[in-house]
Scaffold this motif. Structure first.
Motif, PDB file in Angstrom:
ATOM      1  N   PHE A 147       0.825  -1.209   0.000  1.00  0.00           N
ATOM      2  CA  PHE A 147       0.000   0.000   0.000  1.00  0.00           C
ATOM      3  C   PHE A 147       0.858   1.256   0.000  1.00  0.00           C
ATOM      4  CE2 PHE A 147      -3.517  -2.747   1.004  1.00  0.00           C
ATOM      5  CZ  PHE A 147      -4.587  -2.079   0.454  1.00  0.00           C
ATOM      6  N   GLY A 148       1.990   1.204   0.695  1.00  0.00           N
ATOM      7  CA  GLY A 148       2.880   2.364   0.700  1.00  0.00           C
ATOM      8  C   GLY A 148       3.403   2.679  -0.688  1.00  0.00           C
ATOM      9  N   LEU A 149       3.809   1.649  -1.423  1.00  0.00           N
ATOM     10  CA  LEU A 149       4.313   1.862  -2.783  1.00  0.00           C
ATOM     11  C   LEU A 149       3.228   2.391  -3.709  1.00  0.00           C
ATOM     12  CD1 LEU A 149       6.535  -1.334  -3.226  1.00  0.00           C
ATOM     13  CD2 LEU A 149       7.314   1.022  -2.928  1.00  0.00           C
ATOM     14  N   ILE A 150       2.005   1.888  -3.534  1.00  0.00           N
ATOM     15  CA  ILE A 150       0.908   2.343  -4.398  1.00  0.00           C
ATOM     16  C   ILE A 150       0.491   3.768  -4.037  1.00  0.00           C
ATOM     17  CG2 ILE A 150      -1.509   1.941  -5.009  1.00  0.00           C
ATOM     18  CD1 ILE A 150      -0.961  -1.043  -4.708  1.00  0.00           C
ATOM     19  N   MET A 151       0.414   4.068  -2.745  1.00  0.00           N
ATOM     20  CA  MET A 151       0.003   5.403  -2.311  1.00  0.00           C
ATOM     21  C   MET A 151       1.003   6.473  -2.736  1.00  0.00           C
ATOM     22  SD  MET A 151      -1.508   4.722   1.525  1.00  0.00           S
ATOM     23  CE  MET A 151      -1.780   6.466   1.822  1.00  0.00           C
ATOM     24  N   THR A 152       2.297   6.176  -2.577  1.00  0.00           N
ATOM     25  CA  THR A 152       3.319   7.172  -2.922  1.00  0.00           C
ATOM     26  C   THR A 152       3.598   7.225  -4.413  1.00  0.00           C
ATOM     27  OG1 THR A 152       5.052   5.515  -2.493  1.00  0.00           O
ATOM     28  CG2 THR A 152       4.419   6.960  -0.662  1.00  0.00           C
ATOM     29  N   GLU A 153       3.110   6.220  -5.157  1.00  0.00           N
ATOM     30  CA  GLU A 153       3.307   6.141  -6.601  1.00  0.00           C
ATOM     31  C   GLU A 153       4.779   6.153  -6.974  1.00  0.00           C
ATOM     32  OE1 GLU A 153       0.936   9.213  -8.374  1.00  0.00           O
ATOM     33  OE2 GLU A 153      -0.945   8.172  -7.933  1.00  0.00           O
ATOM     34  N   VAL A 154       5.615   5.592  -6.085  1.00  0.00           N
ATOM     35  CA  VAL A 154       7.038   5.424  -6.392  1.00  0.00           C
ATOM     36  C   VAL A 154       7.194   4.451  -7.556  1.00  0.00           C
ATOM     37  CG1 VAL A 154       9.241   4.589  -5.479  1.00  0.00           C
ATOM     38  CG2 VAL A 154       7.713   5.934  -4.027  1.00  0.00           C
ATOM     39  N   LEU A 155       6.340   3.431  -7.566  1.00  0.00           N
ATOM     40  CA  LEU A 155       6.324   2.454  -8.648  1.00  0.00           C
ATOM     41  C   LEU A 155       4.921   2.378  -9.234  1.00  0.00           C
ATOM     42  CD1 LEU A 155       8.247  -0.512  -6.945  1.00  0.00           C
ATOM     43  CD2 LEU A 155       9.188   1.084  -8.603  1.00  0.00           C
ATOM     44  N   HIS A 156       4.832   1.848 -10.441  1.00  0.00           N
ATOM     45  CA  HIS A 156       3.518   1.557 -11.006  1.00  0.00           C
ATOM     46  C   HIS A 156       2.848   0.509 -10.131  1.00  0.00           C
ATOM     47  CE1 HIS A 156       0.426   0.112 -13.819  1.00  0.00           C
ATOM     48  NE2 HIS A 156       0.561   1.283 -14.435  1.00  0.00           N
ATOM     49  N   ARG A 157       1.526   0.606  -9.994  1.00  0.00           N
ATOM     50  CA  ARG A 157       0.814  -0.278  -9.074  1.00  0.00           C
ATOM     51  C   ARG A 157       1.004  -1.759  -9.432  1.00  0.00           C
ATOM     52  NH1 ARG A 157      -3.299   2.524 -11.808  1.00  0.00           N
ATOM     53  NH2 ARG A 157      -4.404   1.270 -13.350  1.00  0.00           N
ATOM     54  N   THR A 158       1.199  -2.066 -10.723  1.00  0.00           N
ATOM     55  CA  THR A 158       1.425  -3.454 -11.112  1.00  0.00           C
ATOM     56  C   THR A 158       2.739  -3.969 -10.531  1.00  0.00           C
ATOM     57  OG1 THR A 158       0.196  -3.082 -13.168  1.00  0.00           O
ATOM     58  CG2 THR A 158       1.611  -5.034 -13.066  1.00  0.00           C
ATOM     59  N   MET A 159       3.783  -3.152 -10.603  1.00  0.00           N
ATOM     60  CA  MET A 159       5.073  -3.538 -10.042  1.00  0.00           C
ATOM     61  C   MET A 159       4.987  -3.675  -8.517  1.00  0.00           C
ATOM     62  SD  MET A 159       7.204  -4.182 -12.348  1.00  0.00           S
ATOM     63  CE  MET A 159       8.576  -4.355 -11.222  1.00  0.00           C
ATOM     64  N   ALA A 160       4.255  -2.766  -7.871  1.00  0.00           N
ATOM     65  CA  ALA A 160       4.104  -2.826  -6.412  1.00  0.00           C
ATOM     66  C   ALA A 160       3.436  -4.133  -5.996  1.00  0.00           C
ATOM     67  CB  ALA A 160       3.285  -1.631  -5.924  1.00  0.00           C
ATOM     68  N   ALA A 161       2.387  -4.529  -6.728  1.00  0.00           N
ATOM     69  CA  ALA A 161       1.692  -5.781  -6.406  1.00  0.00           C
ATOM     70  C   ALA A 161       2.595  -6.985  -6.646  1.00  0.00           C
ATOM     71  CB  ALA A 161       0.418  -5.899  -7.239  1.00  0.00           C
ATOM     72  N   ASP A 415      -1.615  -4.604 -18.385  1.00  0.00           N
ATOM     73  CA  ASP A 415      -1.037  -4.224 -17.095  1.00  0.00           C
ATOM     74  C   ASP A 415      -2.078  -4.300 -15.982  1.00  0.00           C
ATOM     75  OD1 ASP A 415      -2.401  -2.076 -18.259  1.00  0.00           O
ATOM     76  OD2 ASP A 415      -1.258  -0.599 -17.123  1.00  0.00           O
ATOM     77  N   THR A 416      -3.334  -3.999 -16.312  1.00  0.00           N
ATOM     78  CA  THR A 416      -4.402  -4.099 -15.312  1.00  0.00           C
ATOM     79  C   THR A 416      -4.655  -5.554 -14.924  1.00  0.00           C
ATOM     80  OG1 THR A 416      -5.462  -2.099 -16.181  1.00  0.00           O
ATOM     81  CG2 THR A 416      -6.824  -3.561 -14.836  1.00  0.00           C
ATOM     82  N   LEU A 417      -4.658  -6.448 -15.927  1.00  0.00           N
ATOM     83  CA  LEU A 417      -4.847  -7.867 -15.639  1.00  0.00           C
ATOM     84  C   LEU A 417      -3.706  -8.415 -14.778  1.00  0.00           C
ATOM     85  CD1 LEU A 417      -6.133  -9.251 -19.077  1.00  0.00           C
ATOM     86  CD2 LEU A 417      -7.467  -8.551 -17.093  1.00  0.00           C
ATOM     87  N   LEU A 418      -2.469  -8.007 -15.078  1.00  0.00           N
ATOM     88  CA  LEU A 418      -1.327  -8.443 -14.282  1.00  0.00           C
ATOM     89  C   LEU A 418      -1.411  -7.897 -12.857  1.00  0.00           C
ATOM     90  CD1 LEU A 418       1.608  -8.091 -16.849  1.00  0.00           C
ATOM     91  CD2 LEU A 418       0.751 -10.206 -15.828  1.00  0.00           C
ATOM     92  N   PHE A 419      -1.892  -6.674 -12.719  1.00  0.00           N
ATOM     93  CA  PHE A 419      -2.046  -6.095 -11.382  1.00  0.00           C
ATOM     94  C   PHE A 419      -3.042  -6.907 -10.562  1.00  0.00           C
ATOM     95  CE2 PHE A 419      -4.585  -3.274  -8.627  1.00  0.00           C
ATOM     96  CZ  PHE A 419      -3.606  -2.958  -7.697  1.00  0.00           C
ATOM     97  N   PHE A 420      -4.177  -7.224 -11.152  1.00  0.00           N
ATOM     98  CA  PHE A 420      -5.183  -8.031 -10.451  1.00  0.00           C
ATOM     99  C   PHE A 420      -4.609  -9.395 -10.068  1.00  0.00           C
ATOM    100  CE2 PHE A 420      -8.571  -5.201 -12.042  1.00  0.00           C
ATOM    101  CZ  PHE A 420      -9.351  -5.132 -10.902  1.00  0.00           C
ATOM    102  N   ALA A 421      -3.914 -10.034 -10.992  1.00  0.00           N
ATOM    103  CA  ALA A 421      -3.360 -11.358 -10.713  1.00  0.00           C
ATOM    104  C   ALA A 421      -2.376 -11.300  -9.544  1.00  0.00           C
ATOM    105  CB  ALA A 421      -2.673 -11.903 -11.967  1.00  0.00           C
TER     106      ALA A 421
END
Length: 579
Positions: A147-161, A415-421
């Motif tokens: 959640f920290g990586l996604i909130m700060t947007e340091v990385l794309h949310r797919t990479m964070a997941a 990228d959205t499908l990979l994020f969900f997975a």
């Protein structure tokens, strides 16, 4: 172990680490429920197994201990009940975690069958190692990192997941229980991924006809050129569609229209998209098929609840909540609606954006009509929406261009499908580490300690708020799947509770809680991906500033509604005669 005889696992894993009965495999000859059924059997058709951790006296004769009473009489300390289970016709694997003594020489893992039917029990154990006692803390730390990586947007949310999923795998590997590739893939919600893939293709091909621009112009005309009326129209359509379609499907259909509409009249689509995502979660709460948590509750509690029960008990709460939510959204986005008049020449736009490919529109319309009709008929056909969407997409690909599908596949947001997975793997991984189970056990203990006459009211409040808060940060699908067996366990163990009101509290909390953050519901993530494609990204913090207060408001209203219904309708059916 047959009848009152036992199967004992001699000498559990040595050391003071947590041990897990990783695969306690049991097979019975009679049909039973797959969930916990605490307490003795009251139905001759059920095979009930009690599992204990027992420490015996130093000097005991193994040949003389054959019954449960013999074991209890020779116990050196109070036996630890690890669980009661009803066993079905098929093999079941039960994961149990427990702490063992420093010197486990006389500790035994024992399974008792409370029925006369023959029952086979296979027990496999291993130590979780040094990470066992702190695995729940580690799971919470992993979720915090993601959640920290996604909130700060340091990385794309797919990479964070993906990083979060990797950390879960490393932790499980340290405990010598890294899941197989097939099991890891099974953690991914194939229904959600298949639905997204199919609908993305259908929407992507349909977009080539110009129908979304045409529909956007029509929406402007119906609103009379007024932004506030346009917002109300879009929110109402989204909520109604979400009640009878999956809310992910609704956003996939509504978001392209909204983006095209805002582009035509030179408006920022973010305010409209956020409002639509929020109302898709609220509208989806009204029926059993509108939101994934409701589908899970309906399937797992099919013997108690039906489609009509969902509509009768949840829809009034949704209708009560919706006006307050709309007023708050209108106030929050007041700057976007400061000038209520749409800056658009609607007659000119109608000439400028006609249907560009009528033949393809007929094909797309036929496929989309059949797909949506099958979605609506889900209570009758019980077809998985993912299969419907995939078959519709394949059908449309065939009639679109049988030899050149590359362009059509570009419409899929991979990228959205990979994020969900990856997100599904993270949530299931922290579940394996015991985070969700720990949360559920705490709730069960708190409710069990309440006075019996006010126990159901307390349970309703606790479940609706806790499920809302946790669903905002942990995807509401696995959380709901974890909570349903816990509620059944509470009803079995604790007097003063009925399962139906608790189910409604869980539905309201899990669905409304999905508005708390972008990660709370699949529809929010789909909305964010659509906004990103249009070059107007919605950040995690931007959504949370709007969504979290909405979650608080809607959950508070739902809480009041639940307490009112409990006082008027439900409490009279509760047995409060005594513990």
């Amino acid at each position: 172990a047959a009848g009152d005889h036992t199967a004992a696992g001699d000498h559990t894993a040595a050391g003071d680490h947590t041990a897990t009965g990783d695969d306690v495999v049991v097979h019975g000859d009679e049909h039973g429920d797959p969930h916990d059924a605490h307490g003795d059997a009251h139905d001759d058709d059920l095979v009930v197994v009690q599992i204990y951790l027992i420490e015996l006296e130093d000097h005991w004769d193994k040949s003389t201990i054959v019954t449960k009473a013999d074991f209890m009489a020779n116990a050196a300390a109070e036996p630890i009940l690890l669980g009661n289970y009803t066993i079905g016709e098929e093999e079941q694997a039960i994961l149990l975690e427990f702490e063992i003594a420093d010197d486990p020489h006389n500790q035994y893992f024992v399974a008792f069958s409370l029925q006369e039917e023959p029952l086979a029990v296979a027990i496999a154990m291993h130590s979780l190692g040094s990470t066992g006692p702190s695995q729940v803390i580690i799971a919470g730390f992993i979720m915090t990192i993601v959640f920290g990586l996604i909130m700060t947007e340091v990385l794309h949310r797919t990479m964070a997941a993906m990083i979060g999923a990797t950390l879960c795998m490393i932790t499980l590997a340290m405990q010598n229980r890294v899941p197989s590739l097939s099991k890891t893939v099974s953690w991914m919600d194939h229904g959600t991924l298949g639905l997204l893939w199919g609908m993305m293709l259908i929407v992507g091909i349909t977009m080539r006809t110009g129908v979304f621009e045409w529909t956007g112009v029509l929406a402007c005309k119906l609103s009379g050129g007024n932004k506030t009326k346009l917002l109300l129209l879009l929110c109402m359509v989204t909520a109604v569609l979400s009640a009878f379609l999956d809310n992910v499907t609704t956003i996939l259909l509504i978001a392209p229209v909204t983006c095209k509409l805002c582009k035509l009249v030179n408006m920022d689509p973010c305010a409209f998209l956020i409002c639509e995502a929020i109302f898709s979660n609220i509208g989806g709460t009204a029926t059993m098929i509108g939101d994934p948590p409701n589908i899970i509750v309906g399937n797992m509690l099919a013997e108690y609840l039906d489609f009509t029960a969902f509509l009768v008990n949840l829809a009034p709460g949704v209708l009560l909540t919706s006006p307050f939510v709309y007023v708050y959204l209108r106030w929050w986005f007041k700057d976007a609606f400061e000038d209520p008049v749409l800056n658009a020449d609607i007659p000119h736009l109608q000439k400028l954006y006609p249907i560009t490919n009528k033949v393809l529109l007929v094909k797309c319309g036929a496929v989309l009509f059949c797909v949506i009709l099958c979605f609506f008929l889900h209570p009758v056909t019980h077809l998985d929406p993912a299969w419907i969407a995939i078959m519709g997409a394949v059908w449309l690909l065939t009639v679109f261009d049988m030899h050149h599908c590359h362009d059509a596949l570009m419409a899929v947001e991979w990228d959205t499908l990979l994020f969900f997975a990856a997100l599904f793997v993270v949530v299931e991984g922290v579940g394996e580490l015991g985070l969700l189970r720990a949360i559920a056990n705490v709730l069960s203990d708190i409710i069990g300690g309440m006075p019996i006459e006010s126990r159901q009211q307390a349970a309703l409040c606790l479940i609706v708020w806790c499920s809302a808060i946790f669903s905002a940060f942990v995807d509401n699908i696995p959380f709901t799947a974890t909570m349903v067996p816990v509620m059944l366990q509470m009803v079995e163990q604790v007097n003063g509770l009925n399962i139906e009101p608790l189910a409604w509290a869980l539905c309201f909390g899990a669905c409304f809680g999905g508005n708390g953050t972008m990660m709370g519901a699949s529809a929010n993530i789909v909305m964010a991906s659509k906004a990103e494609v249009e070059g107007k990204p919605v950040s995690f913090v931007q959504f949370m500033k709007v969504g979290f207060p909405i979650m608080i408001i809607s959950t508070a209203i739902a809480n009041c509604y639940l307490l009112f219904c409990n006082h008027v309708f439900w409490q009279k059916n509760v047995d409060v005669s005594g513990d």
